[in-house]
Design a protein around this motif. Structure first.
Motif, mmCIF file in Angstrom:
data_model
loop_
_atom_site.group_PDB
_atom_site.id
_atom_site.type_symbol
_atom_site.label_atom_id
_atom_site.label_comp_id
_atom_site.label_asym_id
_atom_site.label_seq_id
_atom_site.Cartn_x
_atom_site.Cartn_y
_atom_site.Cartn_z
ATOM 1 N N ILE A 192 6.741 5.680 -4.543
ATOM 2 C CA ILE A 192 6.392 5.317 -5.102
ATOM 3 C C ILE A 192 5.838 6.268 -6.279
ATOM 4 O O ILE A 192 5.267 5.610 -7.519
ATOM 5 C CB ILE A 192 4.979 5.522 -4.290
ATOM 6 C CG1 ILE A 192 5.014 3.943 -3.029
ATOM 7 C CG2 ILE A 192 3.264 4.561 -5.056
ATOM 8 C CD1 ILE A 192 4.077 4.101 -2.266
ATOM 9 N N ASN A 220 -0.112 -3.631 -14.025
ATOM 10 C CA ASN A 220 -0.013 -4.018 -12.741
ATOM 11 C C ASN A 220 0.861 -3.491 -11.704
ATOM 12 O O ASN A 220 0.550 -3.173 -10.339
ATOM 13 C CB ASN A 220 0.391 -5.924 -12.655
ATOM 14 C CG ASN A 220 -0.181 -6.520 -13.297
ATOM 15 O OD1 ASN A 220 -1.999 -6.120 -13.011
ATOM 16 N ND2 ASN A 220 -0.600 -7.332 -13.567
ATOM 17 N N VAL A 221 1.881 -3.469 -12.377
ATOM 18 C CA VAL A 221 3.088 -2.300 -11.268
ATOM 19 C C VAL A 221 2.287 -1.164 -10.726
ATOM 20 O O VAL A 221 2.266 -0.092 -9.689
ATOM 21 C CB VAL A 221 3.914 -1.918 -11.446
ATOM 22 C CG1 VAL A 221 5.505 -0.960 -11.547
ATOM 23 C CG2 VAL A 221 4.948 -2.940 -11.740
ATOM 24 N N GLU A 244 -0.748 -0.007 -10.346
ATOM 25 C CA GLU A 244 -1.978 -0.442 -9.784
ATOM 26 C C GLU A 244 -1.316 -1.212 -7.987
ATOM 27 O O GLU A 244 -1.817 -0.289 -7.481
ATOM 28 C CB GLU A 244 -2.993 -1.890 -10.322
ATOM 29 C CG GLU A 244 -3.927 -1.408 -11.798
ATOM 30 C CD GLU A 244 -4.384 -2.801 -12.161
ATOM 31 O OE1 GLU A 244 -4.579 -3.407 -11.871
ATOM 32 O OE2 GLU A 244 -5.619 -2.129 -12.697
ATOM 33 N N SER A 245 -0.409 -1.156 -8.287
ATOM 34 C CA SER A 245 -0.141 -2.115 -6.729
ATOM 35 C C SER A 245 0.474 -0.469 -6.836
ATOM 36 O O SER A 245 0.365 -0.417 -4.763
ATOM 37 C CB SER A 245 1.232 -3.322 -6.924
ATOM 38 O OG SER A 245 0.622 -4.229 -7.602
ATOM 39 N N SER A 246 0.915 0.145 -7.613
ATOM 40 C CA SER A 246 1.227 1.535 -6.290
ATOM 41 C C SER A 246 0.581 1.890 -6.385
ATOM 42 O O SER A 246 1.021 2.540 -4.670
ATOM 43 C CB SER A 246 2.983 2.193 -7.504
ATOM 44 O OG SER A 246 3.629 0.792 -8.037
ATOM 45 N N ARG A 247 -0.457 2.205 -7.217
ATOM 46 C CA ARG A 247 -1.730 3.125 -6.308
ATOM 47 C C ARG A 247 -1.533 2.494 -4.816
ATOM 48 O O ARG A 247 -2.254 3.204 -3.943
ATOM 49 C CB ARG A 247 -2.147 3.511 -7.174
ATOM 50 C CG ARG A 247 -4.108 4.233 -7.379
ATOM 51 C CD ARG A 247 -5.469 4.105 -8.683
ATOM 52 N NE ARG A 247 -6.168 4.630 -8.373
ATOM 53 C CZ ARG A 247 -7.160 3.336 -7.048
ATOM 54 N NH1 ARG A 247 -6.214 2.584 -6.446
ATOM 55 N NH2 ARG A 247 -8.137 3.890 -7.230
ATOM 56 N N ALA A 248 -2.087 1.315 -4.908
ATOM 57 C CA ALA A 248 -3.113 0.290 -3.262
ATOM 58 C C ALA A 248 -1.491 1.122 -1.992
ATOM 59 O O ALA A 248 -2.546 0.978 -1.025
ATOM 60 C CB ALA A 248 -3.273 -1.117 -3.913
ATOM 61 N N MET A 249 -0.659 0.481 -2.289
ATOM 62 C CA MET A 249 0.394 1.100 -1.417
ATOM 63 C C MET A 249 -0.077 2.273 -1.205
ATOM 64 O O MET A 249 0.216 3.072 0.162
ATOM 65 C CB MET A 249 1.671 0.948 -1.956
ATOM 66 C CG MET A 249 1.873 -0.603 -2.665
ATOM 67 S SD MET A 249 3.371 -1.036 -2.688
ATOM 68 C CE MET A 249 4.777 -0.267 -2.328
ATOM 69 N N ARG A 261 -3.131 3.368 0.691
ATOM 70 C CA ARG A 261 -2.689 2.483 1.769
ATOM 71 C C ARG A 261 -2.099 3.124 2.963
ATOM 72 O O ARG A 261 -2.602 3.891 4.219
ATOM 73 C CB ARG A 261 -2.768 1.255 2.148
ATOM 74 C CG ARG A 261 -2.187 0.538 3.103
ATOM 75 C CD ARG A 261 -3.670 0.171 3.675
ATOM 76 N NE ARG A 261 -3.572 -0.475 5.310
ATOM 77 C CZ ARG A 261 -4.339 -0.678 5.695
ATOM 78 N NH1 ARG A 261 -5.403 0.205 6.262
ATOM 79 N NH2 ARG A 261 -3.773 -1.196 6.985
#
Length: 137
Positions: free
Chosen positions: A4, A119-120, A122-127, A130
């Motif tokens: 990540i 967006n990549v 933000e998605s990586s941060r969210a993963m 989580r």
């Protein structure tokens, strides 16, 4: 988690490259009417960024960076303006080889690429968040 972080590093390099591209485009647009001062002077010449892939050996990933800025060697346009200080003997002034429509299309493309990299991120941060939440349990 290392993967990540690598993904975020790649996306960050893309965002930095597109930011540099937008700066060059803004400079081109700002100088679209910059002529020479005398008939012998050339007007502003459009600048173009060049990108290259770069290996980050420490992380083992390929990133992108702006390698150089090259001048667009296409011909200058000529505009009939006999009263201009840069007009030649026939009354023509060399004008920059900047087409603002092309610059605006390039700006939009750079903006979309920047947003895609965002967006990549933000998605990586969210993963990552989580994953951290799951490990706490």
């Amino acid at each position: 988690m290392k993967d990540i972080a690598n993904i975020m590093s790649i996306a960050a390099s893309g965002m930095k490259a597109q930011s540099s591209r937008m700066r060059i485009i803004a400079e081109n647009v700002a100088n679209a009417d910059s002529t020479g001062r005398t008939p012998d002077d050339d007007p502003y010449r459009r600048q173009m960024p060049t990108f290259e892939s770069e290996l980050d050996r420490a992380k083992g990933v390929r990133t992108v960076r702006m390698s150089e800025i090259t001048p667009d060697m296409s011909d200058f346009d000529m505009r009939y303006e006999p009263g201009h200080p840069a007009a030649d003997a026939d009354g023509y002034v060399k004008t920059p080889n900047v087409n603002t429509l092309i610059e605006l299309m390039d700006m939009r493309e750079a903006q979309r690429s920047f947003e895609a990299n965002m967006n990549v991120m933000e998605s990586s941060r969210a993963m990552l968040m989580r994953t951290i939440d799951l490990l706490r349990r």
